[in-house]
Design a protein around this motif. Structure first.
Motif, PDB file in Angstrom:
ATOM      1  N   ILE A 140     -29.938 -71.514  37.861  1.00  0.00           N
ATOM      2  CA  ILE A 140     -30.269 -71.434  36.438  1.00  0.00           C
ATOM      3  C   ILE A 140     -31.703 -70.933  36.316  1.00  0.00           C
ATOM      4  CG2 ILE A 140     -30.497 -72.656  34.251  1.00  0.00           C
ATOM      5  CD1 ILE A 140     -28.474 -74.673  35.196  1.00  0.00           C
ATOM      6  N   ASN A 141     -31.839 -69.739  35.780  1.00  0.00           N
ATOM      7  CA  ASN A 141     -33.150 -69.130  35.585  1.00  0.00           C
ATOM      8  C   ASN A 141     -33.681 -69.541  34.218  1.00  0.00           C
ATOM      9  OD1 ASN A 141     -35.389 -67.510  35.210  1.00  0.00           O
ATOM     10  ND2 ASN A 141     -34.389 -65.612  35.837  1.00  0.00           N
ATOM     11  N   CYS A 142     -34.789 -70.261  34.215  1.00  0.00           N
ATOM     12  CA  CYS A 142     -35.370 -70.771  32.968  1.00  0.00           C
ATOM     13  C   CYS A 142     -36.530 -69.914  32.482  1.00  0.00           C
ATOM     14  CB  CYS A 142     -35.802 -72.219  33.160  1.00  0.00           C
ATOM     15  SG  CYS A 142     -34.431 -73.331  33.516  1.00  0.00           S
ATOM     16  N   SER A 143     -36.464 -68.625  32.764  1.00  0.00           N
ATOM     17  CA  SER A 143     -37.402 -67.685  32.175  1.00  0.00           C
ATOM     18  C   SER A 143     -37.339 -67.757  30.664  1.00  0.00           C
ATOM     19  CB  SER A 143     -37.046 -66.256  32.634  1.00  0.00           C
ATOM     20  OG  SER A 143     -37.772 -65.294  31.898  1.00  0.00           O
ATOM     21  N   LEU A 144     -38.432 -67.401  30.010  1.00  0.00           N
ATOM     22  CA  LEU A 144     -38.418 -67.313  28.552  1.00  0.00           C
ATOM     23  C   LEU A 144     -37.745 -66.037  28.067  1.00  0.00           C
ATOM     24  CD1 LEU A 144     -42.045 -68.525  27.668  1.00  0.00           C
ATOM     25  CD2 LEU A 144     -39.957 -69.884  27.920  1.00  0.00           C
ATOM     26  N   LYS A 145     -37.426 -65.147  29.001  1.00  0.00           N
ATOM     27  CA  LYS A 145     -36.858 -63.841  28.637  1.00  0.00           C
ATOM     28  C   LYS A 145     -35.332 -63.868  28.749  1.00  0.00           C
ATOM     29  CE  LYS A 145     -40.778 -61.682  31.004  1.00  0.00           C
ATOM     30  NZ  LYS A 145     -41.140 -60.901  32.224  1.00  0.00           N
ATOM     31  N   PRO A 146     -34.636 -63.209  27.820  1.00  0.00           N
ATOM     32  CA  PRO A 146     -33.189 -63.048  27.976  1.00  0.00           C
ATOM     33  C   PRO A 146     -32.886 -62.076  29.110  1.00  0.00           C
ATOM     34  CG  PRO A 146     -33.967 -61.802  26.089  1.00  0.00           C
ATOM     35  CD  PRO A 146     -35.150 -62.586  26.580  1.00  0.00           C
ATOM     36  N   ARG A 179     -31.541 -59.259  29.317  1.00  0.00           N
ATOM     37  CA  ARG A 179     -31.751 -57.820  29.142  1.00  0.00           C
ATOM     38  C   ARG A 179     -33.160 -57.403  29.561  1.00  0.00           C
ATOM     39  NH1 ARG A 179     -32.048 -59.923  23.958  1.00  0.00           N
ATOM     40  NH2 ARG A 179     -33.992 -59.508  22.829  1.00  0.00           N
ATOM     41  N   LEU A 180     -34.038 -58.369  29.790  1.00  0.00           N
ATOM     42  CA  LEU A 180     -35.409 -58.089  30.214  1.00  0.00           C
ATOM     43  C   LEU A 180     -35.610 -58.544  31.656  1.00  0.00           C
ATOM     44  CD1 LEU A 180     -37.325 -59.292  27.022  1.00  0.00           C
ATOM     45  CD2 LEU A 180     -36.690 -56.942  27.635  1.00  0.00           C
ATOM     46  N   PRO A 181     -36.442 -57.827  32.421  1.00  0.00           N
ATOM     47  CA  PRO A 181     -36.665 -58.227  33.813  1.00  0.00           C
ATOM     48  C   PRO A 181     -37.395 -59.565  33.904  1.00  0.00           C
ATOM     49  CG  PRO A 181     -38.171 -56.460  33.182  1.00  0.00           C
ATOM     50  CD  PRO A 181     -37.192 -56.603  32.060  1.00  0.00           C
ATOM     51  N   SER A 182     -37.074 -60.325  34.937  1.00  0.00           N
ATOM     52  CA  SER A 182     -37.653 -61.650  35.135  1.00  0.00           C
ATOM     53  C   SER A 182     -38.268 -61.729  36.517  1.00  0.00           C
ATOM     54  CB  SER A 182     -36.568 -62.721  34.989  1.00  0.00           C
ATOM     55  OG  SER A 182     -36.973 -63.939  35.559  1.00  0.00           O
ATOM     56  N   ASN A 183     -39.553 -62.095  36.570  1.00  0.00           N
ATOM     57  CA  ASN A 183     -40.205 -62.285  37.862  1.00  0.00           C
ATOM     58  C   ASN A 183     -39.622 -63.487  38.605  1.00  0.00           C
ATOM     59  OD1 ASN A 183     -42.504 -60.220  37.855  1.00  0.00           O
ATOM     60  ND2 ASN A 183     -42.725 -61.207  35.867  1.00  0.00           N
ATOM     61  N   GLY A 212     -21.822 -66.315  52.818  1.00  0.00           N
ATOM     62  CA  GLY A 212     -20.539 -66.552  52.177  1.00  0.00           C
ATOM     63  C   GLY A 212     -20.532 -67.538  51.037  1.00  0.00           C
ATOM     64  N   VAL A 213     -21.698 -68.059  50.670  1.00  0.00           N
ATOM     65  CA  VAL A 213     -21.752 -68.995  49.544  1.00  0.00           C
ATOM     66  C   VAL A 213     -21.427 -68.240  48.251  1.00  0.00           C
ATOM     67  CG1 VAL A 213     -23.211 -70.579  48.227  1.00  0.00           C
ATOM     68  CG2 VAL A 213     -23.455 -70.433  50.709  1.00  0.00           C
ATOM     69  N   LYS A 214     -20.573 -68.827  47.435  1.00  0.00           N
ATOM     70  CA  LYS A 214     -20.265 -68.239  46.133  1.00  0.00           C
ATOM     71  C   LYS A 214     -21.401 -68.578  45.178  1.00  0.00           C
ATOM     72  CE  LYS A 214     -16.884 -68.293  42.369  1.00  0.00           C
ATOM     73  NZ  LYS A 214     -15.635 -68.937  41.853  1.00  0.00           N
ATOM     74  N   VAL A 215     -22.110 -67.563  44.701  1.00  0.00           N
ATOM     75  CA  VAL A 215     -23.318 -67.773  43.910  1.00  0.00           C
ATOM     76  C   VAL A 215     -23.116 -67.243  42.493  1.00  0.00           C
ATOM     77  CG1 VAL A 215     -25.765 -67.281  43.702  1.00  0.00           C
ATOM     78  CG2 VAL A 215     -24.754 -67.582  45.965  1.00  0.00           C
ATOM     79  N   GLU A 216     -23.546 -68.020  41.525  1.00  0.00           N
ATOM     80  CA  GLU A 216     -23.575 -67.582  40.132  1.00  0.00           C
ATOM     81  C   GLU A 216     -24.969 -67.834  39.576  1.00  0.00           C
ATOM     82  OE1 GLU A 216     -21.311 -68.144  35.807  1.00  0.00           O
ATOM     83  OE2 GLU A 216     -20.669 -69.325  37.552  1.00  0.00           O
ATOM     84  N   THR A 217     -25.466 -66.889  38.788  1.00  0.00           N
ATOM     85  CA  THR A 217     -26.764 -67.038  38.143  1.00  0.00           C
ATOM     86  C   THR A 217     -26.592 -67.051  36.638  1.00  0.00           C
ATOM     87  OG1 THR A 217     -27.851 -65.834  39.944  1.00  0.00           O
ATOM     88  CG2 THR A 217     -29.085 -66.085  37.912  1.00  0.00           C
ATOM     89  N   VAL A 218     -27.271 -67.976  35.979  1.00  0.00           N
ATOM     90  CA  VAL A 218     -27.243 -68.077  34.526  1.00  0.00           C
ATOM     91  C   VAL A 218     -28.669 -67.974  34.007  1.00  0.00           C
ATOM     92  CG1 VAL A 218     -26.769 -69.605  32.572  1.00  0.00           C
ATOM     93  CG2 VAL A 218     -25.153 -69.488  34.481  1.00  0.00           C
ATOM     94  N   ARG A 219     -28.881 -67.142  32.996  1.00  0.00           N
ATOM     95  CA  ARG A 219     -30.177 -67.061  32.316  1.00  0.00           C
ATOM     96  C   ARG A 219     -30.101 -67.973  31.092  1.00  0.00           C
ATOM     97  NH1 ARG A 219     -34.338 -62.809  32.085  1.00  0.00           N
ATOM     98  NH2 ARG A 219     -33.233 -61.806  33.812  1.00  0.00           N
ATOM     99  N   ALA A 220     -30.781 -69.091  31.150  1.00  0.00           N
ATOM    100  CA  ALA A 220     -30.648 -70.099  30.103  1.00  0.00           C
ATOM    101  C   ALA A 220     -31.055 -69.570  28.736  1.00  0.00           C
ATOM    102  CB  ALA A 220     -31.470 -71.341  30.455  1.00  0.00           C
ATOM    103  N   ALA A 221     -32.018 -68.644  28.700  1.00  0.00           N
ATOM    104  CA  ALA A 221     -32.479 -68.112  27.414  1.00  0.00           C
ATOM    105  C   ALA A 221     -31.409 -67.295  26.703  1.00  0.00           C
ATOM    106  CB  ALA A 221     -33.740 -67.270  27.621  1.00  0.00           C
ATOM    107  N   ASP A 222     -30.358 -66.898  27.415  1.00  0.00           N
ATOM    108  CA  ASP A 222     -29.249 -66.177  26.792  1.00  0.00           C
ATOM    109  C   ASP A 222     -28.362 -67.101  25.963  1.00  0.00           C
ATOM    110  OD1 ASP A 222     -29.986 -63.785  27.961  1.00  0.00           O
ATOM    111  OD2 ASP A 222     -28.560 -63.956  29.620  1.00  0.00           O
ATOM    112  N   LEU A 223     -28.465 -68.389  26.201  1.00  0.00           N
ATOM    113  CA  LEU A 223     -27.520 -69.343  25.643  1.00  0.00           C
ATOM    114  C   LEU A 223     -28.138 -70.148  24.507  1.00  0.00           C
ATOM    115  CD1 LEU A 223     -26.120 -70.696  29.031  1.00  0.00           C
ATOM    116  CD2 LEU A 223     -25.226 -68.813  27.639  1.00  0.00           C
TER     117      LEU A 223
END
Length: 234
Positions: free
Chosen positions: A12-18, A20-24, A40-51
Motif C-alpha cells: 500500500i503506497n501512501c503517497s499523497l499523489k494519485p 497518474r503521477l509518479p511516486s518516489n 514467485g510471490v504474487k504481488v499487488e500494489t494499491v495507491r491509497a490516494a486513488d481511493l
C-alpha cells in the motif's frame, strides 16, 4: 532454498499523489516488489490516494455517516495477503496523512478474530518503506512497525527500509542525480527487508500461523489465565 510462489504480498503506497503521477515512494517499493516477484510471490500494489477512504476506526464507515468507503474492499486484500508492506513519504518528519489514515483503518479491524479465536491479523507479516528528503525515516519506521505489531502482524528483523536525500529542497529518490537508486545502504536494506518478509511469511504459513495458546481473548474472558503467576488477581 524454500519456495515462495504460494505467498502473496500487498503493497500500500501512501503517497499523497494519485497513481497518474509518479511516486518516489513507489520507486523504492519497486525494489522490494522486484525481489518478491522474482521469487514467485504474487504481488499487488494499491495507491491509497486513488481511493475514497474516510477517517475512522470502524470496519465500514458507511455505517457511521459516510456515503462511500473503499476500505472494506481494501481490507479484503489485506486479509488475503501473507505480507503487508506500507510505503510512505516523509512530511514534517512524520509519515503522510494518507499513511495515518491507512493505519487507523487497519486498526478498525483489529478486534476481529480468526478461526482459532486469535486476533485476525495473526499469521501475517508486516514491513514498511519510507522515502523523503528530510529527517524522519527511522521515526516513521518505528511508528508504522509498532502499529502493525500492536494489531497482530509479525515483524521480521530489519523489516523496514528507507532513503532520505539531502535535507531541504533537493532531488527526490527517482530524480536524476539523487543518488538513491545507487545508494548501497538503501538498496541492501530494501533487499534484506524483502527477503526477511518472505522468510517469516514462509515460516508462519508452514507452521499454520501463530500457535493458539496464551493469546485467545475469549478464553481469557472465560477465566483462562495461561500460567499467569497470580490467576486470582483482582
Amino acid at each position: 532454498m524454500a519456495r515462495y510462489d504460494d505467498l502473496s504480498a500487498l503493497f500500500i503506497n501512501c503517497s499523497l499523489k494519485p497513481s497518474r503521477l509518479p511516486s518516489n515512494t513507489q520507486g523504492l517499493m519497486d525494489v522490494s516488489i522486484g525481489v518478491m516477484a522474482a521469487n514467485g510471490v504474487k504481488v499487488e500494489t494499491v495507491r491509497a490516494a486513488d481511493l475514497e477512504i474516510p477517517p475512522g476506526v470502524q470496519p465500514d464507515m458507511r455505517e457511521h455517516g459516510f456515503a462511500n468507503d473503499a476500505w472494506p474492499d481494501l481490507q479484503k486484500k489485506v486479509m488475503a495477503a501473507d505480507i503487508l508492506v506500507i510505503g510512505t513519504p516523509i512530511w514534517l518528519g512524520d509519515k503522510s496523512s494518507v499513511c495515518t489514515r491507512v493505519v487507523e483503518r487497519l486498526y478498525g479491524y483489529s478486534g476481529k478474530l480468526n478461526d482459532k479465536g486469535q486476533y485476525d491479523y495473526y499469521g501475517r507479516v508486516g514491513g514498511c518503506i519510507v522515502t523523503g528528503n528530510e529527517d524522519g525515516a527511522k521515526h516513521c519506521g518505528m511508528n508504522i512497525l509498532y502499529s502493525l505489531q500492536h494489531i497482530g502482524f509479525a515483524i521480521p528483523p530489519q523489516a523496514d527500509a528507507g532513503w532520505v536525500g539531502e535535507a531541504g529542497p533537493s532531488p527526490s529518490y527517482c530524480d536524476e542525480g539523487s543518488g538513491g537508486p545507487q545508494n548501497d545502504f538503501t538498496q541492501r536494506n530494501t533487499t534484506f527487508a524483502a527477503w526477511n518478509l518472505m522468510h517469516f511469511a514462509r515460516m508462519l504459513k508452514d507452521a499454520g500461523g501463530v500457535p493458539a495458546h496464551g493469546n485467545l481473548p475469549q478464553a481469557w474472558k472465560d477465566g483462562a489465565r495461561f500460567d499467569h503467576p497470580n490467576p486470582e488477581y483482582r
